[in-house]
Design a protein around this motif. Structure first.
Motif, PDB file in Angstrom:
ATOM      1  N   MET A 152       9.393  -2.477   0.489  1.00  8.98           N
ATOM      2  CA  MET A 152      10.409  -2.337  -0.570  1.00  8.98           C
ATOM      3  C   MET A 152      10.120  -1.170  -1.492  1.00  8.98           C
ATOM      4  N   TYR A 153       8.828  -0.851  -1.704  1.00  4.07           N
ATOM      5  CA  TYR A 153       8.544   0.311  -2.561  1.00  4.07           C
ATOM      6  C   TYR A 153       8.008   1.484  -1.749  1.00  4.07           C
ATOM      7  N   ARG A 154       8.267   1.392  -0.481  1.00  2.00           N
ATOM      8  CA  ARG A 154       7.974   2.444   0.487  1.00  2.00           C
ATOM      9  C   ARG A 154       6.503   2.838   0.533  1.00  2.00           C
ATOM     10  N   GLU A 155       5.671   1.831   0.388  1.00  2.75           N
ATOM     11  CA  GLU A 155       4.241   2.033   0.621  1.00  2.75           C
ATOM     12  C   GLU A 155       3.988   1.959   2.136  1.00  2.75           C
ATOM     13  N   GLU A 156       4.820   1.191   2.826  1.00  3.34           N
ATOM     14  CA  GLU A 156       4.845   1.179   4.303  1.00  3.34           C
ATOM     15  C   GLU A 156       6.283   1.456   4.736  1.00  3.34           C
ATOM     16  N   PHE A 158      12.078   7.966  -6.363  1.00  6.64           N
ATOM     17  CA  PHE A 158      12.621   6.650  -6.012  1.00  6.64           C
ATOM     18  C   PHE A 158      11.889   5.529  -6.760  1.00  6.64           C
ATOM     19  N   ARG A 159      10.560   5.662  -6.871  1.00 10.82           N
ATOM     20  CA  ARG A 159       9.765   4.580  -7.490  1.00 10.82           C
ATOM     21  C   ARG A 159       9.966   4.474  -8.994  1.00 10.82           C
ATOM     22  N   ARG A 160      10.580   5.449  -9.588  1.00  6.73           N
ATOM     23  CA  ARG A 160      10.840   5.343 -11.030  1.00  6.73           C
ATOM     24  C   ARG A 160      11.748   4.178 -11.368  1.00  6.73           C
ATOM     25  N   ASN A 161      12.551   3.753 -10.408  1.00  2.00           N
ATOM     26  CA  ASN A 161      13.423   2.608 -10.664  1.00  2.00           C
ATOM     27  C   ASN A 161      12.814   1.287 -10.242  1.00  2.00           C
ATOM     28  N   LEU A 162      11.520   1.319  -9.952  1.00  5.20           N
ATOM     29  CA  LEU A 162      10.804   0.110  -9.557  1.00  5.20           C
ATOM     30  C   LEU A 162       9.579  -0.056 -10.428  1.00  5.20           C
ATOM     31  N   GLY A 163       9.213  -1.299 -10.674  1.00  2.81           N
ATOM     32  CA  GLY A 163       7.905  -1.556 -11.263  1.00  2.81           C
ATOM     33  C   GLY A 163       7.098  -2.317 -10.244  1.00  2.81           C
ATOM     34  N   VAL A 164       5.822  -1.999 -10.130  1.00  5.38           N
ATOM     35  CA  VAL A 164       4.982  -2.717  -9.180  1.00  5.38           C
ATOM     36  C   VAL A 164       3.793  -3.320  -9.934  1.00  5.38           C
ATOM     37  N   VAL A 165       3.532  -4.593  -9.661  1.00  2.00           N
ATOM     38  CA  VAL A 165       2.432  -5.316 -10.306  1.00  2.00           C
ATOM     39  C   VAL A 165       1.523  -5.865  -9.209  1.00  2.00           C
ATOM     40  N   PHE A 166       0.209  -5.645  -9.382  1.00  2.00           N
ATOM     41  CA  PHE A 166      -0.742  -6.042  -8.345  1.00  2.00           C
ATOM     42  C   PHE A 166      -1.638  -7.182  -8.826  1.00  2.00           C
ATOM     43  N   GLN A 167      -2.224  -7.884  -7.862  1.00  2.00           N
ATOM     44  CA  GLN A 167      -3.156  -8.969  -8.186  1.00  2.00           C
ATOM     45  C   GLN A 167      -4.340  -8.450  -9.017  1.00  2.00           C
ATOM     46  N   PHE A 206      -4.460  -5.751 -10.956  1.00  2.00           N
ATOM     47  CA  PHE A 206      -3.979  -5.002 -12.134  1.00  2.00           C
ATOM     48  C   PHE A 206      -3.878  -3.482 -11.954  1.00  2.00           C
ATOM     49  N   LYS A 207      -4.905  -2.857 -11.371  1.00  2.00           N
ATOM     50  CA  LYS A 207      -4.912  -1.403 -11.162  1.00  2.00           C
ATOM     51  C   LYS A 207      -4.671  -0.616 -12.448  1.00  2.00           C
ATOM     52  N   LEU A 208      -5.325  -1.025 -13.528  1.00  2.00           N
ATOM     53  CA  LEU A 208      -5.251  -0.238 -14.768  1.00  2.00           C
ATOM     54  C   LEU A 208      -6.257   0.900 -14.694  1.00  2.00           C
ATOM     55  N   ALA A 263       3.558  -4.601 -18.608  1.00  2.00           N
ATOM     56  CA  ALA A 263       4.162  -3.671 -19.582  1.00  2.00           C
ATOM     57  C   ALA A 263       4.346  -2.297 -18.936  1.00  2.00           C
ATOM     58  N   ARG A 264       3.311  -1.843 -18.239  1.00  2.00           N
ATOM     59  CA  ARG A 264       3.387  -0.546 -17.552  1.00  2.00           C
ATOM     60  C   ARG A 264       4.522  -0.549 -16.520  1.00  2.00           C
ATOM     61  N   SER A 265       4.647  -1.656 -15.797  1.00  2.00           N
ATOM     62  CA  SER A 265       5.648  -1.696 -14.720  1.00  2.00           C
ATOM     63  C   SER A 265       7.074  -1.643 -15.256  1.00  2.00           C
ATOM     64  N   ILE A 266       7.301  -2.109 -16.489  1.00  2.00           N
ATOM     65  CA  ILE A 266       8.682  -2.159 -17.013  1.00  2.00           C
ATOM     66  C   ILE A 266       8.996  -1.077 -18.040  1.00  2.00           C
TER      67      ILE A 266
HETATM   68  P1  ADP Z   1      -4.457   2.094  -3.705  1.00  2.00           P
HETATM   69  O1  ADP Z   1      -5.469   3.088  -4.159  1.00  2.00           O
HETATM   70  O2  ADP Z   1      -5.059   0.762  -3.344  1.00  2.00           O
HETATM   71  O3  ADP Z   1      -3.484   2.612  -2.684  1.00  2.00           O
HETATM   72  P2  ADP Z   1      -2.693   2.621  -5.917  1.00  2.00           P
HETATM   73  O4  ADP Z   1      -3.116   2.394  -7.344  1.00  2.00           O
HETATM   74  O5  ADP Z   1      -2.612   4.005  -5.428  1.00  2.00           O
HETATM   75  O6  ADP Z   1      -3.610   1.695  -4.995  1.00  2.00           O
HETATM   76  O7  ADP Z   1      -1.298   1.887  -5.768  1.00  2.00           O
HETATM   77  C1  ADP Z   1      -0.727   1.665  -4.501  1.00  2.00           C
HETATM   78  C2  ADP Z   1       0.624   2.317  -4.449  1.00  2.00           C
HETATM   79  O8  ADP Z   1       1.495   1.782  -5.436  1.00  2.00           O
HETATM   80  C3  ADP Z   1       0.559   3.809  -4.681  1.00  2.00           C
HETATM   81  O9  ADP Z   1       1.376   4.463  -3.731  1.00  2.00           O
HETATM   82  C4  ADP Z   1       1.098   4.020  -6.081  1.00  2.00           C
HETATM   83  O10 ADP Z   1       1.843   5.210  -6.193  1.00  2.00           O
HETATM   84  C5  ADP Z   1       2.014   2.827  -6.254  1.00  2.00           C
HETATM   85  N1  ADP Z   1       2.007   2.329  -7.612  1.00  2.00           N
HETATM   86  C6  ADP Z   1       0.937   2.017  -8.360  1.00  2.00           C
HETATM   87  N2  ADP Z   1       1.311   1.552  -9.541  1.00  2.00           N
HETATM   88  C7  ADP Z   1       2.657   1.570  -9.549  1.00  2.00           C
HETATM   89  C8  ADP Z   1       3.658   1.194 -10.500  1.00  2.00           C
HETATM   90  N3  ADP Z   1       3.357   0.676 -11.674  1.00  2.00           N
HETATM   91  N4  ADP Z   1       4.955   1.346 -10.168  1.00  2.00           N
HETATM   92  C9  ADP Z   1       5.284   1.850  -8.977  1.00  2.00           C
HETATM   93  N5  ADP Z   1       4.392   2.218  -8.024  1.00  2.00           N
HETATM   94  C10 ADP Z   1       3.106   2.081  -8.318  1.00  2.00           C
END
Ligand code: ADP
Ligand code: ADP
Length: 228
Positions: free
Chosen positions: A48-52, A77-86, A88-90, A149-152
């Motif tokens: 969905m966020y084109r990581e694959e 494209f990803r500017r219109n998406l927020g992604v949140v991970f288990q 955090f990835k801060l 907060a970052r994602s939105i």
């Molecule tokens: P990794 O190093 O495990 O690949 P990343 O921090 O690079 O992890 O995040 C994985 C993918 O998600 C990357 O392609 C990155 O651009 C994207 N990504 C990370 N944070 C966000 C976010 N807040 N919104 C959209 N895409 C994000």
């Protein structure tokens, strides 16, 4: 808003992670993605966020056909998406404020607007008083709220979350859910992969269940349906 048509993903090692998915998610929906480990949830979400990229089939997100966009256009494209991970990835060397502001700085928003909006979203997640702290000075739940907060901060239409409560205790998990619920009420679509039975069964939303790369259930106000 998110549409997959006959989408399959086979990894180079031959694993068929996603097999013939046909899914439509409307703007403003809240969708849980459930299923055993290795069933294909993360692959589904990453597409969905084109990581694959899918091996076959087509995916449209926010009106954009993902098979048609070039790699150089993916950040746009990803500017219109927020992604949140288990996890955090801060960014560990940046403060709470800077972690959130960063997403607006890269798209060159005006500093005055950045300040206003960053404080607004940090207020929404209840962290206005911790702006100067570094991530490792915060609890796990607080770190996840910074990541939300970052994602939105750029007002995406869709927030995609891969096990956002996976590292958090039950009480903190519920706080995170309240935040996601609040974001969803403002008409943001939420797609959330989760193993949290308690949350899925008590905060009812659409449930898509995946097993062995196939969608086996898709129900409005569904149940978690597994023991763990
Ligand atoms: P990794 O190093 O495990 O690949 P990343 O921090 O690079 O992890 O995040 C994985 C993918 O998600 C990357 O392609 C990155 O651009 C994207 N990504 C990370 N944070 C966000 C976010 N807040 N919104 C959209 N895409 C994000
Ligand atoms: P889940 O999120 O439900 O645990 P995944 O989407 O991570 O499932 O994985 C689905 C299947 O695809 C699993 O068999 C997994 O081992 C495999 N897989 C995931 N990512 C890759 C990859 N990059 N390369 C090869 N196989 C992968």
């Amino acid at each position: 808003m998110i549409e997959m048509s006959e989408v399959s993903k086979t990894y180079p090692n031959g694993v068929v992670a996603v097999n013939s998915f046909n899914v439509k998610i409307k703007q403003g929906e809240f969708v849980y993605v459930v299923g055993p480990s290795g069933s294909g949830k993360t692959t589904f979400i990453k597409m969905m966020y084109r990581e694959e990229k899918p091996t076959t089939g087509s995916i449209t997100v926010n009106g954009i056909n993902l098979s048609k966009i070039r790699n150089t256009k993916v950040p746009l494209f990803r500017r219109n998406l927020g992604v949140v991970f288990q996890d955090f990835k801060l960014l560990p060397t940046l403060t709470v404020y800077e972690n959130v502001a960063f997403a607006m700085e890269v798209i060159e928003k005006h500093p005055v607007e950045i300040k206003r909006r960053v404080m607004e979203v940090l207020d929404l997640v209840g962290l206005k008083h911790k702006v100067r702290m570094l991530p490792d000075e915060l609890s796990g739940g607080e770190q996840q709220r910074v990541s939300i907060a970052r994602s939105i901060v750029n007002s995406p239409k869709v927030v995609i979350a891969d096990e956002p409560t996976g590292n958090l205790d039950p009480e903190t998990s519920w706080e995170i859910m309240n935040t996601l619920e609040e974001i969803n009420k403002r008409d943001t679509t939420i797609v959330m992969a989760t193993h949290n039975k308690d949350i899925v069964n008590n905060l009812k939303h659409r449930v898509i269940a995946i097993e062995n790369g196939r969608i086996v259930r898709d129900e409005q106000r569904g149940e978690y349906g597994y023991e763990i």
